[in-house]
Write a protein that holds these residues in place. Structure first.
Motif, PDB file in Angstrom:
ATOM      1  N   ARG A  95      43.598  -6.418  72.026  1.00  0.00           N
ATOM      2  CA  ARG A  95      42.218  -5.979  72.302  1.00  0.00           C
ATOM      3  C   ARG A  95      42.164  -4.449  72.398  1.00  0.00           C
ATOM      4  O   ARG A  95      41.286  -3.812  71.840  1.00  0.00           O
ATOM      5  CB  ARG A  95      41.710  -6.565  73.607  1.00  0.00           C
ATOM      6  CG  ARG A  95      41.162  -7.953  73.504  1.00  0.00           C
ATOM      7  CD  ARG A  95      40.640  -8.415  74.884  1.00  0.00           C
ATOM      8  NE  ARG A  95      39.670  -9.450  74.727  1.00  0.00           N
ATOM      9  CZ  ARG A  95      38.408  -9.261  74.375  1.00  0.00           C
ATOM     10  NH1 ARG A  95      37.960  -8.062  74.162  1.00  0.00           N
ATOM     11  NH2 ARG A  95      37.590 -10.273  74.256  1.00  0.00           N
ATOM     12  N   ALA A  96      43.115  -3.860  73.124  1.00  0.00           N
ATOM     13  CA  ALA A  96      43.156  -2.404  73.292  1.00  0.00           C
ATOM     14  C   ALA A  96      43.403  -1.705  71.953  1.00  0.00           C
ATOM     15  O   ALA A  96      42.762  -0.688  71.650  1.00  0.00           O
ATOM     16  CB  ALA A  96      44.222  -2.018  74.309  1.00  0.00           C
ATOM     17  N   MET A 126      54.992  -1.076  58.136  1.00  0.00           N
ATOM     18  CA  MET A 126      54.881  -0.788  59.561  1.00  0.00           C
ATOM     19  C   MET A 126      54.545  -2.069  60.331  1.00  0.00           C
ATOM     20  O   MET A 126      55.139  -2.353  61.374  1.00  0.00           O
ATOM     21  CB  MET A 126      53.779   0.268  59.759  1.00  0.00           C
ATOM     22  CG  MET A 126      53.589   0.772  61.150  1.00  0.00           C
ATOM     23  SD  MET A 126      52.286   2.040  61.200  1.00  0.00           S
ATOM     24  CE  MET A 126      50.826   1.028  60.972  1.00  0.00           C
ATOM     25  N   ARG A 127      53.623  -2.853  59.801  1.00  0.00           N
ATOM     26  CA  ARG A 127      53.237  -4.107  60.456  1.00  0.00           C
ATOM     27  C   ARG A 127      54.428  -5.073  60.509  1.00  0.00           C
ATOM     28  O   ARG A 127      54.639  -5.736  61.536  1.00  0.00           O
ATOM     29  CB  ARG A 127      52.060  -4.739  59.728  1.00  0.00           C
ATOM     30  CG  ARG A 127      50.763  -3.979  59.985  1.00  0.00           C
ATOM     31  CD  ARG A 127      49.588  -4.476  59.185  1.00  0.00           C
ATOM     32  NE  ARG A 127      49.519  -5.919  59.135  1.00  0.00           N
ATOM     33  CZ  ARG A 127      48.973  -6.593  58.134  1.00  0.00           C
ATOM     34  NH1 ARG A 127      48.460  -5.969  57.111  1.00  0.00           N
ATOM     35  NH2 ARG A 127      48.936  -7.898  58.157  1.00  0.00           N
ATOM     36  N   LEU A 128      55.201  -5.154  59.449  1.00  0.00           N
ATOM     37  CA  LEU A 128      56.371  -6.036  59.444  1.00  0.00           C
ATOM     38  C   LEU A 128      57.401  -5.574  60.483  1.00  0.00           C
ATOM     39  O   LEU A 128      57.997  -6.389  61.182  1.00  0.00           O
ATOM     40  CB  LEU A 128      57.001  -6.096  58.053  1.00  0.00           C
ATOM     41  CG  LEU A 128      56.190  -6.828  56.998  1.00  0.00           C
ATOM     42  CD1 LEU A 128      56.816  -6.659  55.621  1.00  0.00           C
ATOM     43  CD2 LEU A 128      56.032  -8.305  57.355  1.00  0.00           C
ATOM     44  N   ARG A 129      57.592  -4.262  60.587  1.00  0.00           N
ATOM     45  CA  ARG A 129      58.515  -3.719  61.588  1.00  0.00           C
ATOM     46  C   ARG A 129      58.017  -4.021  63.003  1.00  0.00           C
ATOM     47  O   ARG A 129      58.781  -4.416  63.871  1.00  0.00           O
ATOM     48  CB  ARG A 129      58.688  -2.216  61.387  1.00  0.00           C
ATOM     49  CG  ARG A 129      59.697  -1.599  62.331  1.00  0.00           C
ATOM     50  CD  ARG A 129      59.994  -0.147  62.015  1.00  0.00           C
ATOM     51  NE  ARG A 129      58.895   0.643  61.521  1.00  0.00           N
ATOM     52  CZ  ARG A 129      57.937   1.166  62.301  1.00  0.00           C
ATOM     53  NH1 ARG A 129      57.948   0.970  63.594  1.00  0.00           N
ATOM     54  NH2 ARG A 129      56.978   1.894  61.767  1.00  0.00           N
ATOM     55  N   HIS A 130      56.719  -3.857  63.229  1.00  0.00           N
ATOM     56  CA  HIS A 130      56.157  -4.181  64.543  1.00  0.00           C
ATOM     57  C   HIS A 130      56.359  -5.657  64.871  1.00  0.00           C
ATOM     58  O   HIS A 130      56.697  -6.000  66.012  1.00  0.00           O
ATOM     59  CB  HIS A 130      54.661  -3.858  64.587  1.00  0.00           C
ATOM     60  CG  HIS A 130      54.355  -2.394  64.581  1.00  0.00           C
ATOM     61  ND1 HIS A 130      53.071  -1.916  64.621  1.00  0.00           N
ATOM     62  CD2 HIS A 130      55.145  -1.307  64.519  1.00  0.00           C
ATOM     63  CE1 HIS A 130      53.091  -0.598  64.604  1.00  0.00           C
ATOM     64  NE2 HIS A 130      54.342  -0.207  64.525  1.00  0.00           N
ATOM     65  N   ASP A 160      49.044  -9.946  62.663  1.00  0.00           N
ATOM     66  CA  ASP A 160      47.947 -10.248  61.744  1.00  0.00           C
ATOM     67  C   ASP A 160      46.611 -10.331  62.474  1.00  0.00           C
ATOM     68  O   ASP A 160      45.567  -9.990  61.914  1.00  0.00           O
ATOM     69  CB  ASP A 160      48.217 -11.543  60.972  1.00  0.00           C
ATOM     70  CG  ASP A 160      49.261 -11.354  59.881  1.00  0.00           C
ATOM     71  OD1 ASP A 160      49.572 -10.189  59.541  1.00  0.00           O
ATOM     72  OD2 ASP A 160      49.782 -12.368  59.375  1.00  0.00           O
ATOM     73  N   ALA A 161      46.633 -10.777  63.723  1.00  0.00           N
ATOM     74  CA  ALA A 161      45.398 -10.839  64.515  1.00  0.00           C
ATOM     75  C   ALA A 161      44.770  -9.460  64.616  1.00  0.00           C
ATOM     76  O   ALA A 161      43.550  -9.303  64.494  1.00  0.00           O
ATOM     77  CB  ALA A 161      45.683 -11.396  65.910  1.00  0.00           C
ATOM     78  N   TYR A 162      45.607  -8.470  64.833  1.00  0.00           N
ATOM     79  CA  TYR A 162      45.116  -7.089  64.913  1.00  0.00           C
ATOM     80  C   TYR A 162      44.415  -6.697  63.620  1.00  0.00           C
ATOM     81  O   TYR A 162      43.293  -6.189  63.628  1.00  0.00           O
ATOM     82  CB  TYR A 162      46.294  -6.146  65.212  1.00  0.00           C
ATOM     83  CG  TYR A 162      46.027  -4.724  64.817  1.00  0.00           C
ATOM     84  CD1 TYR A 162      45.172  -3.926  65.562  1.00  0.00           C
ATOM     85  CD2 TYR A 162      46.599  -4.195  63.664  1.00  0.00           C
ATOM     86  CE1 TYR A 162      44.905  -2.623  65.172  1.00  0.00           C
ATOM     87  CE2 TYR A 162      46.340  -2.903  63.280  1.00  0.00           C
ATOM     88  CZ  TYR A 162      45.488  -2.125  64.033  1.00  0.00           C
ATOM     89  OH  TYR A 162      45.223  -0.855  63.642  1.00  0.00           O
ATOM     90  N   SER A 163      45.051  -6.947  62.485  1.00  0.00           N
ATOM     91  CA  SER A 163      44.483  -6.548  61.196  1.00  0.00           C
ATOM     92  C   SER A 163      43.197  -7.304  60.889  1.00  0.00           C
ATOM     93  O   SER A 163      42.206  -6.710  60.441  1.00  0.00           O
ATOM     94  CB  SER A 163      45.485  -6.797  60.069  1.00  0.00           C
ATOM     95  OG  SER A 163      46.612  -6.000  60.264  1.00  0.00           O
TER      96      SER A 163
END
Length: 195
Positions: A95-96, A126-130, A160-163
């Motif tokens: 959310r943040a 970057m997303r995969l690393r996170h 993926d939720a973030y994206s």
């Protein structure tokens, strides 16, 4: 007790921020592909070597808070209170992040990212690393006995939720909707009690 950063650390942080702010301003004014590393360094009044001591690549200038975001996700797992459920802690962090990345002025940045194949590729890596860092943190939590596959799957869902939420018309409603599914998946992956 946390020790406040010293003068040297504050100066390094200020230089880093100046470089990042300068780069973003130039990228938005002239276009990402039209601005080179030397342009950013000259405008920020730093040497190219100084720029590279703070940022590993041109793409990293756009995602300058990458490390902070990753550490925030890990802290959502490792810093939660005893017996605090994992999924709500992760929902709060996402959310943040979504609030930060959908705030005023964010649309031109995301448009620039979407228009650049190099930036899209960098964001994906970057997303995969996170997701891998988050999966490692979840797997290391002894109170959350899950398989490596379950930890990696939930971590990917969270990233993926973030994206997905960032791109939604109502980002916070999207976070809530997605996390209901993530929570259900997490519960399904709970190991069966031994007989």
């Amino acid at each position: 007790m946390t020790v406040p950063p010293g003068r040297r650390e504050r100066k390094k942080a200020a230089t880093r921020q100046k470089i990042a702010d300068t780069a973003l301003r130039l990228f938005l004014e002239r276009g990402y592909d039209a601005v080179g590393i030397r342009d950013v360094a000259a405008e920020a009044d730093v040497a190219v070597t100084t720029l590279f001591s703070h940022f590993a690549s041109k793409e990293a200038l756009v995602f300058e808070q990458d490390e902070d975001f990753e550490q925030g996700l890990i802290r959502a797992v490792t810093g939660r209170a005893p017996h605090e459920p994992l999924i709500p802690a992760l929902r709060g962090e996402i959310r943040a992040l979504v609030d930060h990345c959908t705030g005023d002025g964010a649309a031109p940045i995301w448009r620039m990212i979407d228009e650049s194949p190099g930036l899209r590729e960098y964001e994906e890596s970057m997303r995969l690393r996170h997701a891998e860092s988050l999966a490692t943190a979840i797997a290391a939590d002894l109170d959350l006995p899950r398989t490596t596959t379950a930890c990696r799957t939930i971590a990917r869902f969270v990233i993926d939720a973030y994206s997905l939420a960032r791109e939604a018309a109502d980002p916070q409603a999207a976070v809530d909707e997605i996390f209901r599914m993530i929570e259900a998946s997490w519960e399904v992956g709970r190991p069966s009690p031994r007989a």
